[in-house]
Enzyme design. Structure first.
Site, PDB file in Angstrom:
ATOM      1  N   GLU A   1      61.130  61.000  74.340  1.00 35.75           N
ATOM      2  CA  GLU A   1      60.761  60.262  75.543  1.00 35.75           C
ATOM      3  C   GLU A   1      60.630  58.785  75.210  1.00 35.75           C
ATOM      4  O   GLU A   1      60.722  58.381  74.051  1.00 35.75           O
ATOM      5  CB  GLU A   1      59.464  60.813  76.138  1.00 35.75           C
TER       6      GLU A   1
ATOM      7  N   ARG B   1      49.716  53.783  77.456  1.00 38.87           N
ATOM      8  CA  ARG B   1      49.820  55.094  76.797  1.00 38.87           C
ATOM      9  C   ARG B   1      51.261  55.424  76.429  1.00 38.87           C
ATOM     10  O   ARG B   1      52.184  55.273  77.228  1.00 38.87           O
ATOM     11  CB  ARG B   1      49.283  56.173  77.742  1.00 38.87           C
TER      12      ARG B   1
ATOM     13  N   LYS C   1      35.626  71.052  91.169  1.00 35.38           N
ATOM     14  CA  LYS C   1      35.455  70.830  92.608  1.00 35.38           C
ATOM     15  C   LYS C   1      36.520  71.540  93.435  1.00 35.38           C
ATOM     16  O   LYS C   1      36.400  71.625  94.653  1.00 35.38           O
ATOM     17  CB  LYS C   1      35.455  69.341  92.924  1.00 35.38           C
TER      18      LYS C   1
ATOM     19  N   ALA D   1      51.747  68.192  84.711  1.00 37.08           N
ATOM     20  CA  ALA D   1      52.392  67.501  83.598  1.00 37.08           C
ATOM     21  C   ALA D   1      53.720  68.184  83.294  1.00 37.08           C
ATOM     22  O   ALA D   1      53.772  69.386  83.065  1.00 37.08           O
ATOM     23  CB  ALA D   1      51.485  67.521  82.370  1.00 37.08           C
TER      24      ALA D   1
ATOM     25  N   SER E   1      48.812  62.173  75.927  1.00 32.84           N
ATOM     26  CA  SER E   1      47.565  62.506  76.610  1.00 32.84           C
ATOM     27  C   SER E   1      47.133  63.945  76.361  1.00 32.84           C
ATOM     28  O   SER E   1      45.936  64.218  76.157  1.00 32.84           O
ATOM     29  CB  SER E   1      47.684  62.244  78.114  1.00 32.84           C
ATOM     30  N   LEU E   2      48.059  64.882  76.412  1.00 38.57           N
ATOM     31  CA  LEU E   2      47.687  66.277  76.177  1.00 38.57           C
ATOM     32  C   LEU E   2      47.210  66.479  74.744  1.00 38.57           C
ATOM     33  O   LEU E   2      46.249  67.205  74.484  1.00 38.57           O
ATOM     34  CB  LEU E   2      48.861  67.207  76.495  1.00 38.57           C
TER      35      LEU E   2
ATOM     36  N   THR F   1      46.651  68.212  84.656  1.00 39.47           N
ATOM     37  CA  THR F   1      47.407  68.906  83.609  1.00 39.47           C
ATOM     38  C   THR F   1      48.455  69.828  84.204  1.00 39.47           C
ATOM     39  O   THR F   1      49.587  69.912  83.714  1.00 39.47           O
ATOM     40  CB  THR F   1      46.454  69.734  82.719  1.00 39.47           C
ATOM     41  N   ARG F   2      48.088  70.494  85.259  1.00 43.36           N
ATOM     42  CA  ARG F   2      49.002  71.471  85.862  1.00 43.36           C
ATOM     43  C   ARG F   2      50.338  70.845  86.235  1.00 43.36           C
ATOM     44  O   ARG F   2      51.378  71.503  86.201  1.00 43.36           O
ATOM     45  CB  ARG F   2      48.350  72.084  87.105  1.00 43.36           C
TER      46      ARG F   2
ATOM     47  N   HIS G   1      50.026  56.633  87.945  1.00 43.18           N
ATOM     48  CA  HIS G   1      50.199  57.853  87.163  1.00 43.18           C
ATOM     49  C   HIS G   1      49.036  58.178  86.234  1.00 43.18           C
ATOM     50  O   HIS G   1      48.531  59.290  86.235  1.00 43.18           O
ATOM     51  CB  HIS G   1      51.485  57.719  86.343  1.00 43.18           C
TER      52      HIS G   1
ATOM     53  N   ARG H   1      56.887  52.428  79.318  1.00 44.04           N
ATOM     54  CA  ARG H   1      56.814  52.662  80.758  1.00 44.04           C
ATOM     55  C   ARG H   1      56.526  51.399  81.576  1.00 44.04           C
ATOM     56  O   ARG H   1      57.069  51.224  82.659  1.00 44.04           O
ATOM     57  CB  ARG H   1      55.732  53.708  81.057  1.00 44.04           C
TER      58      ARG H   1
ATOM     59  N   HIS I   1      53.985  55.290  86.608  1.00 42.16           N
ATOM     60  CA  HIS I   1      55.174  55.984  86.112  1.00 42.16           C
ATOM     61  C   HIS I   1      56.400  55.398  86.799  1.00 42.16           C
ATOM     62  O   HIS I   1      56.404  55.211  88.020  1.00 42.16           O
ATOM     63  CB  HIS I   1      55.091  57.487  86.380  1.00 42.16           C
TER      64      HIS I   1
ATOM     65  N   GLU J   1      41.538  62.323  80.399  1.00 41.79           N
ATOM     66  CA  GLU J   1      41.849  61.083  81.101  1.00 41.79           C
ATOM     67  C   GLU J   1      40.616  60.310  81.547  1.00 41.79           C
ATOM     68  O   GLU J   1      40.700  59.107  81.793  1.00 41.79           O
ATOM     69  CB  GLU J   1      42.752  61.371  82.302  1.00 41.79           C
TER      70      GLU J   1
END
Length: 538
Positions: free
Chosen positions: A126, A384, A48, A59, A389-390, A56-57, A349, A288, A242, A373
């Site tokens: 992490e 999570r 869209k 992350a 996720s990736l 993703t961009r 998040h 988290r 987050h 997602e």
């Protein structure tokens, strides 16, 4: 009642485009899956916005996979199950931790460049990870690098066609089979796209909340259209906040990666005091949900709207090398990470729930798949684990492709599908006002801490917006709002039904986790009551 379709149409009057596989969305799930399936199929990718605009961009932290010799899939499995608070699918987690490393190798083969240290892949740690297993790129721009590499591959493929600035309005189904999608183009034209398989890779739902780390495109479109089509939607009450988003006048709620805490940053209240020792033995690297609620408690106790993230004890060289994007963003607002404590607060998040799928990414609707997602594979459970996720998108994207190759061609011809709800009026109140009101309702009534009174009030306020579904909608913003309203209701209804606290779902009136009664999932399906399903986490 949420209707089956968002708009009125007559299928026989619409232009038809046929393809083998329809991919909706252009984050890591959409890009990777399109590349893999395009080896022997014609693919139409619909997004869209622009090809490279997705969650993703943005992350930062990285991608979790077992790479080092002192780590193992068993450790990764244990960490994931522990974070998931009893609601992970142990089988799905086994698949993730064992197949994830091959997904990373595939990313590298496709041109992704991860950071290295002395000739080997650099790994960081992490929250809630027992080992250093997070690969990253350009310090803190992992998502951007992955999208860059994969989008370049997509553009090169002759049998992948990309439609950007096209909005998928609805899934078209016939007797429990997804046969294609209804699309609106940039000039308002509507098209029916027929495909042998449809893959929802449409991302998350952060924009349902007033404060989020997600970009403007994250309006839960895929989950909403799947719900309208009759797909089973699972675990929508589990929305991850987050803990550390930038909270500073004039600045967006920019994500301050968990990797900053992984590299030694500490949290301080406005009095300058560290406080995580009061809440969890893992301190700043606790899961988290625990860190986010601890921050809110400190903010309330000190009557502040933020707390501080402090990494000033590390060298400026390390900070600038490891977190160049965060440093540069903070500098734009007069904040220097090397010498200043950074004001942060929690923000919406990541959606753990979504379209329920099997282990091959297929929903209960035949030929409809979900990845990333927008899906609920069972990997994340109630909370999570950071950077899973990736990996999930890669692992289950490959499984979806393998399943699609097993499908026979779709033997179906368009019939006379006419949808006519007699929609004539247009929304009277400006959509931007409705959207802001919805986001505030979700923040106040279905945020980090919930109770029956808040959730009931939230459902009542959201329900007042239901007339939007009887209106004739034409603009992208109107479609997005209808999808946001749909998923907001799914979240609040599930949160009201779950009378316990677990993972990212915290009830003030039911503050304890109750495995005896609530170690189960909640499934929502259009025209059905909420259904409970036992967890297979072991």
């Amino acid at each position: 009642m949420i209707p089956r379709y968002l708009v009125d149409f007559d299928l026989e009057t619409l232009p038809i485009v046929k393809t083998d596989v329809i991919v909706i969305g252009s984050g890591i799930a959409g890009l990777f899956t399109a590349i893999k399936v395009a080896k022997d199929r014609q693919v139409l990718m619909i997004t869209k916005s622009a090809l490279q605009e997705s969650n993703t961009r943005y992350a930062q932290g990285g991608i979790a996979a077992v790479i080092s010799e002192d780590d193992s899939p068993a450790y990764h499995r244990q960490d994931t199950l522990l974070a998931g608070a009893g609601l992970c699918s142990s089988t799905a987690v086994d698949i993730l931790v064992n197949e994830g490393p091959n997904g990373v190798k595939e990313l590298i083969r496709l041109g992704t460049t991860f950071d290295e240290d002395n000739g080997e892949l650099a790994l960081t740690q992490e929250g809630a990870h027992s080992h250093r297993r997070i690969l990253h790129a350009n310090g803190d721009a992992t998502g951007f690098e992955i999208v860059r590499a994969l989008s370049e591959q997509v553009i090169k493929k002759d049998n992948i066609e990309v439609w950007d600035n096209h909005f998928v309005l609805d899934l078209i189904t016939d007797e429990g089979v997804c046969v294609g999608v209804l699309v609106q183009g940039p000039r308002g034209e509507r098209i029916f796209v027929q495909g042998d398989a449809t893959i929802l890779c449409s991302g998350g739902s952060g924009q349902l909340y007033r404060y989020t780390t997600n970009p403007e495109v994250a309006t839960a479109d895929g989950i909403a259209m799947a719900y309208r089509a009759g797909a089973k939607i699972r675990d929508m009450e589990f929305l991850q906040f987050h803990p550390t988003a930038l909270c500073y006048p004039g600045a967006p709620r920019f994500l301050i990666s968990e990797a900053v805490r992984g590299e030694g940053a500490v949290l301080r209240n406005i009095k300058g005091e560290r406080f995580m020792q009061k809440y969890h033995e893992m301190l700043e690297l606790a899961p988290r949900d625990i860190v986010a609620r601890a921050i809110v408690s400190e903010m309330e106790e000190t009557k502040s709207t933020f707390i501080y993230l402090d990494i000033t004890h590390e060298t400026p060289e390390l900070i600038k090398h490891r977190f160049p994007t965060i440093v540069e963003t903070c500098i734009q607002y007069g904040l220097d990470m090397t010498s200043d404590w950074i004001p942060v607060a929690p923000a919406a998040h990541y959606m753990m729930g979504g379209v329920q799928t099997d282990l091959n990414g297929e929903s209960n609707i035949s030929r409809l798949f979900a990845c990333g997602e927008s899906s609920s594979t069972g990997v994340h459970g109630a909370n999570r684990l950071a950077s899973n996720s990736l990996s999930e998108a890669l692992v289950f994207g490959r499984r979806i492709v393998n399943r699609i190759r097993e499908l026979p061609p779709l033997n179906w011809s368009p019939g006379s599908l006419v949808v006519d709800y007699k929609r004539v009026d247009v929304p009277m109140q400006a959509i931007v006002e409705r959207r802001l009101k919805l986001q505030k309702v979700m923040l106040r009534n279905a945020g980090l801490r919930r109770n029956e009174e808040l959730l009931t009030k939230g459902i009542e306020e959201l329900s007042r917006q239901m007339p939007i579904f009887q209106s004739a909608l034409f603009k992208k913003e109107e479609f997005e709002f209808a999808n946001m309203l749909t998923c907001s209701l799914l979240i609040t209804r599930a949160a009201l039904a779950r009378k316990e606290s677990r993972g990212a779902h915290y009830r003030l009136d039911y503050p304890e986790r109750d495995d005896r009664l609530w170690r189960k999932h909640l499934l929502q399906q259009r025209d059905h009551e909420i259904v409970e399903e036992l967890s297979d986490d072991v």
